[in-house]
Design an enzyme around this catalytic site. Structure first.
Site, PDB file in Angstrom:
ATOM      1  N   HIS A   1       0.866   4.688  -1.930  1.00 67.14           N
ATOM      2  CA  HIS A   1       1.194   6.387  -1.730  1.00 67.14           C
ATOM      3  C   HIS A   1       2.932   7.008  -2.080  1.00 67.14           C
ATOM      4  O   HIS A   1       2.899   7.819  -3.239  1.00 67.14           O
ATOM      5  CB  HIS A   1       2.178   6.425   0.051  1.00 67.14           C
ATOM      6  CG  HIS A   1       0.429   6.704  -0.130  1.00 67.14           C
ATOM      7  ND1 HIS A   1      -0.441   7.378   0.835  1.00 67.14           N
ATOM      8  CD2 HIS A   1      -0.205   5.494   1.484  1.00 67.14           C
ATOM      9  CE1 HIS A   1      -1.568   7.462   1.693  1.00 67.14           C
ATOM     10  NE2 HIS A   1      -1.197   5.973   1.926  1.00 67.14           N
TER      11      HIS A   1
ATOM     12  N   HIS B   1       0.833  -1.571   0.085  1.00 69.85           N
ATOM     13  CA  HIS B   1      -0.424   0.396  -0.023  1.00 69.85           C
ATOM     14  C   HIS B   1       0.538   1.347   0.130  1.00 69.85           C
ATOM     15  O   HIS B   1       0.776   2.192  -0.951  1.00 69.85           O
ATOM     16  CB  HIS B   1      -1.104   0.174   0.851  1.00 69.85           C
ATOM     17  CG  HIS B   1      -1.309   1.111   1.035  1.00 69.85           C
ATOM     18  ND1 HIS B   1      -2.645   2.045   0.676  1.00 69.85           N
ATOM     19  CD2 HIS B   1      -1.239   2.041   2.314  1.00 69.85           C
ATOM     20  CE1 HIS B   1      -2.861   2.710   0.842  1.00 69.85           C
ATOM     21  NE2 HIS B   1      -2.350   3.386   1.907  1.00 69.85           N
TER      22      HIS B   1
ATOM     23  N   SER C   1      -4.149   0.191  -4.809  1.00 70.74           N
ATOM     24  CA  SER C   1      -3.595  -0.240  -4.067  1.00 70.74           C
ATOM     25  C   SER C   1      -3.458  -1.879  -4.076  1.00 70.74           C
ATOM     26  O   SER C   1      -3.604  -2.877  -3.247  1.00 70.74           O
ATOM     27  CB  SER C   1      -2.633   0.130  -2.819  1.00 70.74           C
ATOM     28  OG  SER C   1      -3.492   0.578  -1.598  1.00 70.74           O
TER      29      SER C   1
ATOM     30  N   GLU D   1      -6.543   9.459   0.070  1.00 71.80           N
ATOM     31  CA  GLU D   1      -6.685   7.850   0.397  1.00 71.80           C
ATOM     32  C   GLU D   1      -7.915   7.088  -0.547  1.00 71.80           C
ATOM     33  O   GLU D   1      -7.946   5.975  -1.265  1.00 71.80           O
ATOM     34  CB  GLU D   1      -7.264   7.594   1.291  1.00 71.80           C
ATOM     35  CG  GLU D   1      -6.227   7.669   2.722  1.00 71.80           C
ATOM     36  CD  GLU D   1      -4.528   6.858   2.656  1.00 71.80           C
ATOM     37  OE1 GLU D   1      -5.040   5.736   1.504  1.00 71.80           O
ATOM     38  OE2 GLU D   1      -3.882   7.520   3.125  1.00 71.80           O
TER      39      GLU D   1
HETATM   40 FE   LIG Z   1      -2.738   5.479   3.487  1.00 67.78          FE
END
Ligand SMILES: [Fe+2]
Length: 301
Positions: A185, A180, A245, A226
């Site tokens: 990110h 993730h 992700s 997010e």
């Molecule tokens: Fe995150």
């Protein structure tokens, strides 16, 4: 020592492969103490009975505990099975990204050119991201308080976990892991405009005094960085890292209720990080998302 871990949905191990709890906890804590969080797996965690995995998690946590800003990040001891997990996730994500990722993400991923066959080390990811946008990654042992996590963004620092999910559930993790952090990110932070928005969230948090205001900004981060989506050439595309992700989240986003991007509304909306998101905020374009968020964060006081 504190690390919250969600209950594993063992009956549906392929569904949930993203949960980010960093911005769920709202209690105030001492920043430096919070960064000392150590690993304590829940009995429901997929790796709970795997002594080798737990030992590895502890040694990776130790890297973060001993880390000092500016020093090179030591390599994590990934196993052959864990490199296979990385390959499995990438194989699941690549076609999903081609269909559902926004152009800025695809372009950043292309420029970042991360390895496919092995888990990249945080040090090399950080170096590549820094060369593109100036953002750096720093290891953390586990969950940190929302204020610590978000304020570090103001300094161009992303606090990243380094461990990988247990190999028995390659498409599921009950906690944010290196998949993730890196495929979500780090890739978005390699995009200069997404990196700029992340920094602006951090500086807005630094101007935030009350727990209520911090909670509002945390929700805005959740529903944009997010789990944000936007329109490109008539199609809904993801720019949120929780979506990007997770192949499961990307497929599920078409079942979500799409609302026009309204940050005041997002700031008030509760969410459940353990489920696919039933509500997503959709901007009319990347440019519209960028301007809306930038102007809102500039005005934030
Ligand atoms: Fe995150």
């Amino acid at each position: 020592m504190r690390m919250k871990v969600m209950t594993t949905k063992t009956e549906q191990p392929l569904l949930l492969d993203h949960v980010d709890l960093r911005i769920v906890a709202t209690e105030q804590g001492d920043s430096s103490a919070e960064r000392k969080t150590l690993v304590q797996l829940d009995p429901e965690h997929p790796g709970f009975r795997d002594q080798d995995y737990r030992a590895r998690r502890n040694s990776i946590a130790r890297i973060a505990l001993e880390y000092r800003r500016g020093a090179p990040i030591p390599d994590a001891p990934y196993t052959t099975e864990e490199h296979q997990v990385w390959r499995a996730v990438r194989e699941a994500l690549e076609p999903a990204h081609r269909r559902h990722a926004c152009a800025a993400y695809l372009e950043a991923a292309r420029r970042l050119d991360l390895p496919r066959s092995r888990v990249p080390q945080l040090s090399e990811v950080s170096e590549r991201v820094a060369a593109l946008s100036g953002f750096r990654l720093e290891p953390v042992a586990g969950l940190v308080e929302p204020r610590v996590f978000l304020e570090s963004l103001a300094d161009g620092v992303f606090l990243s976990t380094q461990y990988i999910r247990h190999h028995s559930t390659p498409l599921y993790t009950p906690e944010p892991d290196v998949v993730h952090e890196v495929l979500g990110h780090a890739v978005t932070l390699a995009s200069s405009r997404l990196a700029e928005l992340n920094r602006m969230v951090g500086t807005a948090v630094k101007r935030t005094r009350t727990a209520e205001a911090l909670e509002r900004l945390s929700r805005i981060y959740w529903f944009t960085m997010e789990f944000g989506v936007l329109r490109e050439a008539g199609a809904v595309k993801a720019y949120g890292t929780g979506l990007l992700s997770s192949a499961g989240e990307l497929e599920a986003m078409y079942r979500a209720e799409l609302r026009p991007l309204d940050l005041e509304e997002a700031a008030r909306l509760d969410y459940d990080p353990t489920q696919y998101q039933p509500v997503l905020f959709c901007a009319d374009s990347f440019e519209a998302m960028y301007m809306t968020l930038r102007d809102f964060l500039r005005r934030w006081n």
